[in-house]
Enzyme design. Sequence first.
Site, PDB file in Angstrom:
ATOM      1  N   TYR A 168     -40.904 -24.889  31.580  1.00 27.13           N
ATOM      2  CA  TYR A 168     -40.101 -24.995  30.409  1.00 27.13           C
ATOM      3  C   TYR A 168     -38.787 -24.014  30.397  1.00 27.13           C
ATOM      4  CZ  TYR A 168     -39.165 -25.034  25.056  1.00 27.13           C
ATOM      5  OH  TYR A 168     -38.426 -25.500  24.115  1.00 27.13           O
ATOM      6  N   SER A 188     -33.020 -23.830  23.936  1.00 32.01           N
ATOM      7  CA  SER A 188     -33.994 -22.904  23.595  1.00 32.01           C
ATOM      8  C   SER A 188     -33.425 -21.519  23.802  1.00 32.01           C
ATOM      9  CB  SER A 188     -35.273 -23.259  24.440  1.00 32.01           C
ATOM     10  OG  SER A 188     -36.092 -22.349  24.344  1.00 32.01           O
TER      11      SER A 188
END
Length: 252
Positions: A157, A144
Amino acid sequence: MKINFSLEGKVAVVTGSTSGLGQGMAVGLAEAGADIIGIGSSSEQPETKQKVEDLGRKFYTISADLSEQDKIASVVKDSISKAGKVDILVNNAGIIRRNQAENFTDQDWDDVIDVNLNAVFRLTREFGKHMIENGSGKIINIASMLSFQGGLKVPAYSATKHAVAGLTKSFANEWSSKGVNVNAIAPGYMETANTAPIREDKDRKAYITSRIPQGEWGTPEDLKGPVVFLASEASSYVSGHILCVDGGWMGS
Ligand code: NAP
């Protein structure tokens, strides 16, 4: 030498293939010739199955909640026995929980770590053993922008995606001499269920869009080319790399 992007005769496992980026990559890999084993917590994946079978490729569904770490070994065993072998693993399944850092709960922390990191580690280790035995394999982890940046209200996350980048390099160092390439794709801001809450906030969406050099959010289709590249012979000398597919975000 002819450049070879073909995945004819290959079997690819894609976790989280029910929807979103996982579905896009499963279809992309099938377009390049691979049969697909799709893993998700849903009992069926009718949309992905249809799209893959329309391309003349096989689709095997494995229903498993990847937060349950004690099930991972049997997921790997089932996958290999269903298709006879696994050549490609795409660790895509992931969840996100949003809350201010000071209110972020233990439960949210543990849930995100289990799906986004613990399952990725165990799936990579177990499928990797099979690939090492076969003398070849391709593992592609989905990282990400938050493998590089901290983000807002997503501490778990961000921690897992930083860790996925580290795991990618760590496994690559040990396995590239054994015929197994381990790389990652770091998507930018993509239109999926994962980002629906931030897209609903019009000001936040406009701010993010204004910072993307290409001027628009990505879609699951945008990952097809990159995942096929990393799954194919064309990337045989690429190892431990984190490929940003982000409309230019990281460079801006
Ligand atoms: P999504 O549309 O919410 O899809 C997530 C997928 O993961 C679903 O197919 C879901 O399938 C599966 N999944 C979730 N929890 C699971 C569990 N416990 N066990 C098994 N499967 C599970 O999200 P997405 O945006 O496509 O995200 C895919 C990956 O890309 C994630 O790793 C995410 O972090 C990453 N990513 C996304 C973006 C973005 O902008 N969207 C950006 C960077 C990275 P079931 O419903 O069947 O469980």
